[in-house]
Design a protein around this motif. Structure first.
Motif, PDB file in Angstrom:
ATOM      1  N   SER A  60       0.333  -2.267  -2.863  1.00 27.98           N
ATOM      2  CA  SER A  60      -0.037  -3.381  -1.764  1.00 27.98           C
ATOM      3  C   SER A  60      -0.001  -4.635  -2.494  1.00 27.98           C
ATOM      4  CB  SER A  60      -1.294  -2.969  -0.968  1.00 27.98           C
ATOM      5  OG  SER A  60      -2.445  -3.284  -1.706  1.00 27.98           O
ATOM      6  N   TYR A  61      -0.613  -4.765  -3.457  1.00 24.32           N
ATOM      7  CA  TYR A  61      -0.796  -6.070  -4.393  1.00 24.32           C
ATOM      8  C   TYR A  61       0.775  -6.469  -4.852  1.00 24.32           C
ATOM      9  CZ  TYR A  61      -1.421  -9.706  -7.767  1.00 24.32           C
ATOM     10  OH  TYR A  61      -1.265 -10.715  -8.649  1.00 24.32           O
ATOM     11  N   SER A  62       1.307  -5.512  -5.299  1.00 18.99           N
ATOM     12  CA  SER A  62       2.786  -6.193  -5.785  1.00 18.99           C
ATOM     13  C   SER A  62       3.560  -6.498  -5.010  1.00 18.99           C
ATOM     14  CB  SER A  62       3.131  -4.650  -6.633  1.00 18.99           C
ATOM     15  OG  SER A  62       4.553  -4.964  -6.857  1.00 18.99           O
ATOM     16  N   ALA A  63       3.663  -5.843  -3.704  1.00 21.76           N
ATOM     17  CA  ALA A  63       4.443  -6.198  -2.538  1.00 21.76           C
ATOM     18  C   ALA A  63       3.966  -6.954  -1.416  1.00 21.76           C
ATOM     19  CB  ALA A  63       5.113  -4.933  -1.732  1.00 21.76           C
ATOM     20  N   SER A  64       2.787  -7.536  -1.638  1.00 19.01           N
ATOM     21  CA  SER A  64       2.035  -8.191  -0.709  1.00 19.01           C
ATOM     22  C   SER A  64       2.183  -7.692   0.652  1.00 19.01           C
ATOM     23  CB  SER A  64       2.563  -9.703  -0.650  1.00 19.01           C
ATOM     24  OG  SER A  64       2.248 -10.170  -1.720  1.00 19.01           O
ATOM     25  N   ALA A  89     -10.825  -0.105  -5.243  1.00 22.70           N
ATOM     26  CA  ALA A  89      -9.409  -0.309  -4.743  1.00 22.70           C
ATOM     27  C   ALA A  89      -9.434  -0.883  -3.335  1.00 22.70           C
ATOM     28  CB  ALA A  89      -8.749   1.145  -4.768  1.00 22.70           C
ATOM     29  N   ALA A  90     -10.326  -0.490  -2.527  1.00 24.03           N
ATOM     30  CA  ALA A  90     -10.435  -1.006  -1.206  1.00 24.03           C
ATOM     31  C   ALA A  90     -10.529  -2.350  -1.148  1.00 24.03           C
ATOM     32  CB  ALA A  90     -11.658  -0.346  -0.306  1.00 24.03           C
ATOM     33  N   ASN A  91     -11.543  -3.019  -1.960  1.00 22.79           N
ATOM     34  CA  ASN A  91     -11.539  -4.491  -2.154  1.00 22.79           C
ATOM     35  C   ASN A  91     -10.204  -5.435  -2.393  1.00 22.79           C
ATOM     36  OD1 ASN A  91     -14.413  -4.244  -1.889  1.00 22.79           O
ATOM     37  ND2 ASN A  91     -14.789  -4.351  -4.128  1.00 22.79           N
ATOM     38  N   ILE A  92      -9.261  -4.366  -3.310  1.00 22.78           N
ATOM     39  CA  ILE A  92      -7.991  -5.018  -3.542  1.00 22.78           C
ATOM     40  C   ILE A  92      -7.355  -5.138  -2.277  1.00 22.78           C
ATOM     41  CG2 ILE A  92      -5.759  -4.591  -4.609  1.00 22.78           C
ATOM     42  CD1 ILE A  92      -7.395  -3.790  -7.209  1.00 22.78           C
ATOM     43  N   GLY A  93      -7.318  -4.110  -1.396  1.00 29.30           N
ATOM     44  CA  GLY A  93      -6.825  -4.108  -0.225  1.00 29.30           C
ATOM     45  C   GLY A  93      -7.176  -5.279   0.649  1.00 29.30           C
ATOM     46  N   GLU A  94      -8.385  -5.581   0.578  1.00 28.98           N
ATOM     47  CA  GLU A  94      -8.942  -6.635   1.505  1.00 28.98           C
ATOM     48  C   GLU A  94      -8.317  -8.214   1.035  1.00 28.98           C
ATOM     49  OE1 GLU A  94     -13.114  -6.295   1.390  1.00 28.98           O
ATOM     50  OE2 GLU A  94     -13.246  -4.398   2.174  1.00 28.98           O
ATOM     51  N   ALA A  95      -8.187  -8.254  -0.518  1.00 36.67           N
ATOM     52  CA  ALA A  95      -7.733  -9.327  -0.910  1.00 36.67           C
ATOM     53  C   ALA A  95      -6.257  -9.588  -0.618  1.00 36.67           C
ATOM     54  CB  ALA A  95      -7.834  -9.415  -2.494  1.00 36.67           C
TER      55      ALA A  95
END
Length: 218
Positions: free
Chosen positions: A137-141, A198-204
């Protein structure tokens, strides 16, 4: 006119974070396998690799601060840099948890008293999937992938509660299995923390794309 130098530096920063993400995915997977299969060599690889992850985290955080100071980025770039810092911090947290699990593998070597680790294996499988989803999700925004973390973390938390009760009952019923059960409780807590990071990264990611902080735990 947009700052081309900033764009290039942001891309370099993202590449470094994605490198961190790949290392973390490998480390988490190795830690889980080491614990389930009593693989001491794999556990030692995880522990040895944590220094590289820590070094990358410091480098990423320094780069983020330098970009903020030098370029005074516009709102969308500012959100991206904030999300990058958050992601790097949570990836480091995952690495720390993987290292702790690997140390549990070493503590249990030669002292194993519980054979059935099927539920731990299921939790580990789900956590690996969540870490992959978060880094993707981070890689692809990708906001949709980020929101998938909510369901996945909830399922992991449910399994953790179930396993916690099983291990507490094991300690109560058979004191000879208490030492291993305690280490497994510790490892399960580490897996829960990895899922939380991992959920925190999703929030970011959601914040980076939309400008809104959305708690995936609500």
């Amino acid at each position: 006119m947009h700052n081309t130098i900033l764009d290039n530096e942001l891309e370099e920063l993202k590449s470094e974070i994605l490198r961190m993400g790949a290392l973390i995915e490998k480390s988490v997977c190795q830690a889980i396998v080491s614990l389930i299969e009593d693989d001491v060599d794999l556990a030692q690889q995880v522990i040895a690799g944590d220094d590289e992850i820590d070094g990358l985290t410091i480098d990423v955080q320094n780069k983020c601060l330098r970009l903020l100071a030098q370029h005074r980025p516009q709102a969308i770039d500012l959100r991206g840099i904030q999300a990058d810092m958050q992601t790097a911090t949570d990836l480091e947290g995952m690495g720390d948890c993987a290292e702790k699990m690997a140390k549990s593998t070493l503590r249990l070597h030669g002292r194993r008293t519980i054979e059935d680790l099927s539920l731990l294996s299921q939790i580990g499988f789900n956590v690996k999937g969540l870490v992959t989803s978060a880094t993707n999700s981070y890689s692809a925004s990708d906001v949709a992938k980020a929101k998938d973390s909510m369901h996945m973390e909830g399922e992991i938390n449910g399994l953790n509660k179930k396993y916690f009760n099983i291990l507490v009952d094991t300690i109560r019923e058979d004191p000879n299995k208490a030492d291993m059960a305690v280490q497994l409780l510790y490892a399960t807590h580490c897996l829960e923390r990895i899922a939380g990071h991992a959920a925190n990264i999703g929030e970011a990611v959601i914040y980076m794309v939309t400008g809104e902080w959305t708690s995936l735990n609500d």
